[in-house]
Design a protein around this motif. Structure first.
Motif, PDB file in Angstrom:
ATOM      1  N   GLU A 225       0.844  -1.200   0.000  1.00 33.53           N
ATOM      2  CA  GLU A 225       0.000   0.000   0.000  1.00 33.53           C
ATOM      3  C   GLU A 225       0.877   1.246   0.000  1.00 33.53           C
ATOM      4  OE1 GLU A 225      -3.672   1.988   2.573  1.00 33.53           O
ATOM      5  OE2 GLU A 225      -2.872   0.020   3.115  1.00 33.53           O
ATOM      6  N   GLY A 226       0.541   2.193  -0.855  1.00 35.00           N
ATOM      7  CA  GLY A 226       1.309   3.424  -0.947  1.00 35.00           C
ATOM      8  C   GLY A 226       2.593   3.299  -1.728  1.00 35.00           C
ATOM      9  N   LEU A 227       2.805   2.131  -2.356  1.00 30.40           N
ATOM     10  CA  LEU A 227       4.040   1.916  -3.105  1.00 30.40           C
ATOM     11  C   LEU A 227       3.967   2.508  -4.516  1.00 30.40           C
ATOM     12  CD1 LEU A 227       6.775   0.584  -2.551  1.00 30.40           C
ATOM     13  CD2 LEU A 227       5.844  -1.556  -3.441  1.00 30.40           C
ATOM     14  N   GLY A 228       2.775   2.897  -4.948  1.00 34.23           N
ATOM     15  CA  GLY A 228       2.633   3.527  -6.252  1.00 34.23           C
ATOM     16  C   GLY A 228       2.718   2.577  -7.421  1.00 34.23           C
ATOM     17  N   LEU A 229       2.346   1.306  -7.215  1.00 34.32           N
ATOM     18  CA  LEU A 229       2.441   0.347  -8.308  1.00 34.32           C
ATOM     19  C   LEU A 229       1.532   0.707  -9.491  1.00 34.32           C
ATOM     20  CD1 LEU A 229       2.641  -3.023  -6.349  1.00 34.32           C
ATOM     21  CD2 LEU A 229       4.420  -2.014  -7.778  1.00 34.32           C
ATOM     22  N   GLU A 230       0.502   1.514  -9.227  1.00 35.17           N
ATOM     23  CA  GLU A 230      -0.401   1.911 -10.307  1.00 35.17           C
ATOM     24  C   GLU A 230       0.297   2.794 -11.337  1.00 35.17           C
ATOM     25  OE1 GLU A 230      -0.603   4.909  -7.019  1.00 35.17           O
ATOM     26  OE2 GLU A 230      -0.697   2.708  -7.144  1.00 35.17           O
ATOM     27  N   THR A 231       1.464   3.331 -11.019  1.00 34.42           N
ATOM     28  CA  THR A 231       2.198   4.188 -11.959  1.00 34.42           C
ATOM     29  C   THR A 231       3.115   3.399 -12.880  1.00 34.42           C
ATOM     30  OG1 THR A 231       4.132   4.558 -10.548  1.00 34.42           O
ATOM     31  CG2 THR A 231       2.203   5.976 -10.180  1.00 34.42           C
ATOM     32  N   THR A 232       3.188   2.071 -12.678  1.00 31.51           N
ATOM     33  CA  THR A 232       4.191   1.264 -13.384  1.00 31.51           C
ATOM     34  C   THR A 232       3.691   0.626 -14.666  1.00 31.51           C
ATOM     35  OG1 THR A 232       3.574  -0.727 -12.154  1.00 31.51           O
ATOM     36  CG2 THR A 232       5.276   0.705 -11.178  1.00 31.51           C
ATOM     37  N   SER A 233       2.399   0.739 -14.953  1.00 35.25           N
ATOM     38  CA  SER A 233       1.758   0.090 -16.105  1.00 35.25           C
ATOM     39  C   SER A 233       1.636  -1.418 -15.944  1.00 35.25           C
ATOM     40  CB  SER A 233       2.510   0.394 -17.420  1.00 35.25           C
ATOM     41  OG  SER A 233       2.516   1.781 -17.669  1.00 35.25           O
ATOM     42  N   LEU A 234       1.915  -1.936 -14.737  1.00 35.45           N
ATOM     43  CA  LEU A 234       1.693  -3.358 -14.486  1.00 35.45           C
ATOM     44  C   LEU A 234       0.204  -3.613 -14.312  1.00 35.45           C
ATOM     45  CD1 LEU A 234       4.492  -4.065 -11.839  1.00 35.45           C
ATOM     46  CD2 LEU A 234       4.485  -4.804 -14.228  1.00 35.45           C
ATOM     47  N   ASP A 235      -0.250  -4.798 -14.717  1.00 34.57           N
ATOM     48  CA  ASP A 235      -1.628  -5.205 -14.461  1.00 34.57           C
ATOM     49  C   ASP A 235      -1.727  -5.653 -13.005  1.00 34.57           C
ATOM     50  OD1 ASP A 235      -2.493  -4.728 -17.061  1.00 34.57           O
ATOM     51  OD2 ASP A 235      -1.898  -6.740 -17.735  1.00 34.57           O
ATOM     52  N   LEU A 236      -2.640  -5.032 -12.255  1.00 35.26           N
ATOM     53  CA  LEU A 236      -2.777  -5.309 -10.822  1.00 35.26           C
ATOM     54  C   LEU A 236      -4.096  -6.032 -10.561  1.00 35.26           C
ATOM     55  CD1 LEU A 236      -1.648  -1.829  -9.436  1.00 35.26           C
ATOM     56  CD2 LEU A 236      -0.220  -3.822  -9.977  1.00 35.26           C
ATOM     57  N   ASP A 237      -4.084  -6.958  -9.610  1.00 36.03           N
ATOM     58  CA  ASP A 237      -5.321  -7.650  -9.252  1.00 36.03           C
ATOM     59  C   ASP A 237      -6.119  -6.814  -8.258  1.00 36.03           C
ATOM     60  OD1 ASP A 237      -4.184  -7.980  -6.710  1.00 36.03           O
ATOM     61  OD2 ASP A 237      -3.709 -10.087  -7.021  1.00 36.03           O
ATOM     62  N   GLU A 238      -7.205  -7.393  -7.715  1.00 38.45           N
ATOM     63  CA  GLU A 238      -8.091  -6.640  -6.825  1.00 38.45           C
ATOM     64  C   GLU A 238      -7.417  -6.233  -5.522  1.00 38.45           C
ATOM     65  OE1 GLU A 238      -8.984 -11.072  -6.154  1.00 38.45           O
ATOM     66  OE2 GLU A 238      -8.420  -9.733  -7.803  1.00 38.45           O
ATOM     67  N   HIS A 239      -6.284  -6.887  -5.199  1.00 40.73           N
ATOM     68  CA  HIS A 239      -5.529  -6.526  -3.994  1.00 40.73           C
ATOM     69  C   HIS A 239      -4.375  -5.576  -4.298  1.00 40.73           C
ATOM     70  CE1 HIS A 239      -7.817  -9.596  -1.930  1.00 40.73           C
ATOM     71  NE2 HIS A 239      -7.418 -10.498  -2.805  1.00 40.73           N
ATOM     72  N   GLY A 240      -4.268  -5.136  -5.550  1.00 38.63           N
ATOM     73  CA  GLY A 240      -3.183  -4.239  -5.925  1.00 38.63           C
ATOM     74  C   GLY A 240      -1.880  -4.936  -6.210  1.00 38.63           C
ATOM     75  N   MET A 241      -1.922  -6.283  -6.372  1.00 36.35           N
ATOM     76  CA  MET A 241      -0.709  -7.053  -6.620  1.00 36.35           C
ATOM     77  C   MET A 241      -0.548  -7.359  -8.108  1.00 36.35           C
ATOM     78  SD  MET A 241       1.312  -7.981  -4.060  1.00 36.35           S
ATOM     79  CE  MET A 241       2.034  -9.516  -4.628  1.00 36.35           C
ATOM     80  N   PRO A 242       0.653  -7.216  -8.629  1.00 35.31           N
ATOM     81  CA  PRO A 242       0.909  -7.639 -10.009  1.00 35.31           C
ATOM     82  C   PRO A 242       1.187  -9.137 -10.069  1.00 35.31           C
ATOM     83  CG  PRO A 242       2.890  -6.694  -9.089  1.00 35.31           C
ATOM     84  CD  PRO A 242       1.838  -6.583  -8.011  1.00 35.31           C
ATOM     85  N   ASP A 243       1.000  -9.729 -11.223  1.00 34.25           N
ATOM     86  CA  ASP A 243       1.384 -11.120 -11.420  1.00 34.25           C
ATOM     87  C   ASP A 243       2.901 -11.172 -11.618  1.00 34.25           C
ATOM     88  OD1 ASP A 243       1.076 -13.841 -11.694  1.00 34.25           O
ATOM     89  OD2 ASP A 243       0.768 -13.732 -13.863  1.00 34.25           O
ATOM     90  N   TYR A 244       3.521 -12.259 -11.182  1.00 32.21           N
ATOM     91  CA  TYR A 244       4.966 -12.382 -11.363  1.00 32.21           C
ATOM     92  C   TYR A 244       5.309 -13.852 -11.561  1.00 32.21           C
ATOM     93  CZ  TYR A 244       5.223 -14.135  -6.602  1.00 32.21           C
ATOM     94  OH  TYR A 244       5.036 -14.908  -5.478  1.00 32.21           O
ATOM     95  N   ASP A 245       6.463 -14.097 -12.114  1.00 31.66           N
ATOM     96  CA  ASP A 245       6.931 -15.449 -12.397  1.00 31.66           C
ATOM     97  C   ASP A 245       7.704 -15.957 -11.183  1.00 31.66           C
ATOM     98  OD1 ASP A 245       8.646 -17.643 -13.272  1.00 31.66           O
ATOM     99  OD2 ASP A 245       8.138 -17.081 -15.322  1.00 31.66           O
ATOM    100  N   ARG A 246       7.261 -17.066 -10.607  1.00 27.22           N
ATOM    101  CA  ARG A 246       7.899 -17.578  -9.394  1.00 27.22           C
ATOM    102  C   ARG A 246       9.275 -18.185  -9.639  1.00 27.22           C
ATOM    103  NH1 ARG A 246       2.706 -17.293  -8.669  1.00 27.22           N
ATOM    104  NH2 ARG A 246       1.813 -16.982  -6.593  1.00 27.22           N
ATOM    105  N   ASP A 247       9.623 -18.405 -10.895  1.00 28.55           N
ATOM    106  CA  ASP A 247      10.956 -18.933 -11.191  1.00 28.55           C
ATOM    107  C   ASP A 247      11.971 -17.835 -11.479  1.00 28.55           C
ATOM    108  OD1 ASP A 247      10.245 -21.638 -10.902  1.00 28.55           O
ATOM    109  OD2 ASP A 247       9.403 -21.662 -12.919  1.00 28.55           O
TER     110      ASP A 247
END
Length: 471
Positions: free
Chosen positions: A270-292
C-alpha cells in the motif's frame, strides 16, 4: 537535492532485500538499497527469533511441570518480567547482528528513505529526491493485519510486532487466529501460566490442508488450551481489559487482559505507487509475477520475500532475493532460478511440517502412507507419544511428492523428508537408508512401508527387526 541513479534499486532491507542487493552487486550492478531506518529483518526483530525465545521459555516451564512423569520432584516459580527481559535481550542481540551486517555495506549503497514508484524505473523518495534505475526489486515485506472489528479495543490489541515488548507476562490473553503464528505463541503463553484461549472464524487449524493431521493436531493442542474454530467474535472495552463474546460452533464470553491478533500478514504494498508502473494489478493491488524468475510480466520490476505473499519463510526470502537480484542486474536477460521444494515448520509441540504437494483422499494419482506416534517407542520413552504423519507419493513408482507431519521432533525429521522429496527419492530408497534405534525418525517407517506395499515396491534393507511395536 541531487537525484540518484543506479542499475538496480532495492526497496526494503529485510532478508530478501539484503539478498537481492548482494546478488545484484555480485553480478556487476551498481545498487541502491532503500529502507526507512534499517532496523533489522522481520525474522530477527519481530518474527522467528523472539517467538522461539518465548517458546523456549514455555518449554522450560512445561518440562518442570511434567517432571513428575519421570519420578522427578520439581517445582518452578515463574518470573514473567524475567521471561520477557530475556526475550528482549536475546532478540536485541540478533537484531544487532543484522545491523552489523548492514553496516558493512558500502556507504553509497544505503539510502535511508521511504520510496514509491513514479514510473516503472523511477522512484520518488520522501526526502524529495528521485532514483532513476534500470530495474527495481520490491522487497518491502509484510505487516500484521488488524481487522476493523478491533478498533474499539486497539489499546489492548497486540501483534507479533508488539507482544515481545510487554514488560511482563499478562494474566490472560485471547489469541485471534489459529494459524501457525497464533498457535505457536498461544501454546508458549499457556505453558507460561498465562490464561489463554484461541479463536478462529475458519474451521482449519494451522492452515493445514490434510484434515487427518489437522484433527490429530487439534486434539493434542486442546489438552493444553482451548481452541475454538468456526466462531464469530465481538470485542468491546471492559475497564482495563477486553470482553470477547463468541457465537457459532460454541457460545460464550470471557474477559482478557489483552488480545493477540494473528490473522495474517499481508504484503506491504500500500502506498508503493504500483499503479504508476503500467503493471496489471489484481483486486488486492498485486501484479502477477513469475515464481521462477521473480519478474513482473516483462517489466524491469521484480518481487522477493514476504512482499510477494507466496512462501513467507526466511530461506525462501533469501532464495527469492538472490534470484531477483541476479535477474534485475542482467535485465533484459532473464534466467529462471532453481526453486526449493515448498517447506514450512510450525514450532508448537508437537512440531508440524508441511512439505511439497498435499494429496487428498481419493486422489487417483497418489498413494498416502500414514504413521501414528501414539505407540512409537522413543516417543513413549520421552512421554511425548502423540502425533500423526502422512506421506504422499506418486502411484506409479512410489516417488515421494509431499508430507504433512505433526509429531515429536518433526522439525528435524521433516528436513530429511524435504531433502528426499527434492532429490526425487522413492519410499523404497528412503527405507534403504539407515534408521537408528530408538529414535523419533523410526516413527516414519510405517508410512513409508505402506506406500511401498501399495505400489508393490521392494524394501530391500527394511528387514523385520523383531521390534515392530514401538518403532
Amino acid at each position: 537535492m541531487t537525484n540518484l541513479t543506479c542499475d538496480v534499486a532495492i526497496i526494503g532491507a529485510g532478508t530478501a532485500g539484503l539478498a537481492a542487493e548482494r546478488s545484484a552487486r555480485r553480478n556487476g550492478a551498481k545498487t541502491l538499497l532503500i529502507d526507512t531506518g534499517f532496523g533489522g529483518t522481520t525474522c530477527a526483530s519481530v518474527g522467528c527469533m523472539p517467538s522461539k525465545l518465548l517458546i523456549a521459555a514455555g518449554n522450560a516451564a512445561h518440562a518442570v511441570k511434567q517432571a513428575a512423569t519421570f519420578g522427578v520432584e520439581a517445582s518452578g516459580k515463574l518470573d514473567g518480567a524475567a521471561v520477557m527481559a530475556r526475550v528482549r535481550k536475546e532478540r536485541d542481540a540478533f537484531v544487532a547482528g543484522v545491523e552489523n551486517s548492514i553496516a558493512g555495506l558500502p556507504d553509497d549503497v544505503k539510502v535511508d528513505a521511504r520510496a514509491k514508484f513514479a514510473g516503472a524505473t523511477i522512484l520518488s523518495l520522501d526526502d524529495g529526491r528521485k532514483v532513476h534505475a534500470k530495474s527495481v526489486v520490491i522487497a518491502t515485506g509484510s505487516s500484521p493485519d488488524v481487522p476493523n472489528m478491533f478498533d474499539a479495543v486497539r489499546d489492548r490489541v497486540l501483534t507479533n510486532e508488539t507482544i515481545f515488548d510487554l514488560p511482563t507476562l499478562p494474566g490472560s490473553i485471547g489469541v485471534i487466529g489459529a494459524g501457525p503464528l497464533g498457535l505457536e505463541l498461544a501454546q508458549a503463553l499457556a505453558r507460561l501460566e498465562v490464561e489463554t484461549m484461541v479463536f478462529d472464524m475458519g474451521d482449519t487449524i494451522a492452515a493445514l490442508k490434510d484434515p487427518h493431521v489437522a484433527e490429530a493436531l487439534q486434539t493434542i493442542l486442546a489438552r493444553e488450551l482451548p481452541i475454538l474454530l468456526g466462531v464469530e467474535l465481538t470485542a468491546e472495552p471492559d475497564g482495563d481489559c477486553v470482553m470477547v463474546s463468541w457465537t457459532g460452533s460454541a457460545t460464550g464470553k470471557k474477559r482478557f487482559d489483552y488480545l493477540l491478533v494473528a490473522t495474517g500478514r499481508p504484503p506491504q504494498i500500500e502506498g508503493l505507487g504500483l499503479e504508476t508502473t503500467s503493471l496489471d494489478l489484481d483486486e488486492h493491488g498485486m501484479p502477477d509475477y513469475d515464481r521462477d524468475t521473480m519478474q513482473c510480466g516483462t517489466a524491469p520490476i521484480f518481487f522477493a520475500g514476504d512482499a510477494d505473499h507466496d512462501r513467507p519463510v526466511l530461506h525462501e526470502a533469501s532464495a527469492e532475493g538472490t534470484i531477483a537480484g541476479r535477474n534485475a542486474a542482467s535485465y533484459p536477460e532473464i534466467l529462471p532460478g532453481k526453486r526449493m521444494v515448498p517447506f514450512s515448520i510450525m514450532f508448537t509441540h508437537p512440531n508440524v511440517a508441511v512439505i511439497g504437494k498435499v494429496a487428498q483422499d481419493g486422489d487417483t494419482d497418489s498413494v498416502i502412507g500414514a504413521a501414528s506416534y501414539d505407540d512409537q517407542g522413543r516417543a513413549k520413552v520421552e512421554a511425548c507419544n502423540a502425533g500423526l504423519v502422512r506421506f504422499y507419493a506418486d502411484r506409479r513408482d512410489g516417488r515421494l511428492t509431499g508430507a504433512t507431519m505433526a509429531g515429536p521432533a518433526v522439525e528435524h525429521s521433516a528436513h530429511l523428508i524435504a531433502w528426499a522429496i527434492q532429490s526425487g527419492w522413492t519410499a523404497t530408497e528412503v527405507l534403504d537408508l539407515p534408521f537408528y534405534h530408538p529414535t523419533f525418525e523410526e516413527g516414519m517407517k510405517p508410512a513409508l512401508r505402506s506406500i511401498c506395499a501399495e505400489v508393490h515396491a521392494p524394501t530391500p534393507r527394511d528387514r523385520d527387526d523383531g521390534f515392530t511395536p514401538g518403532t
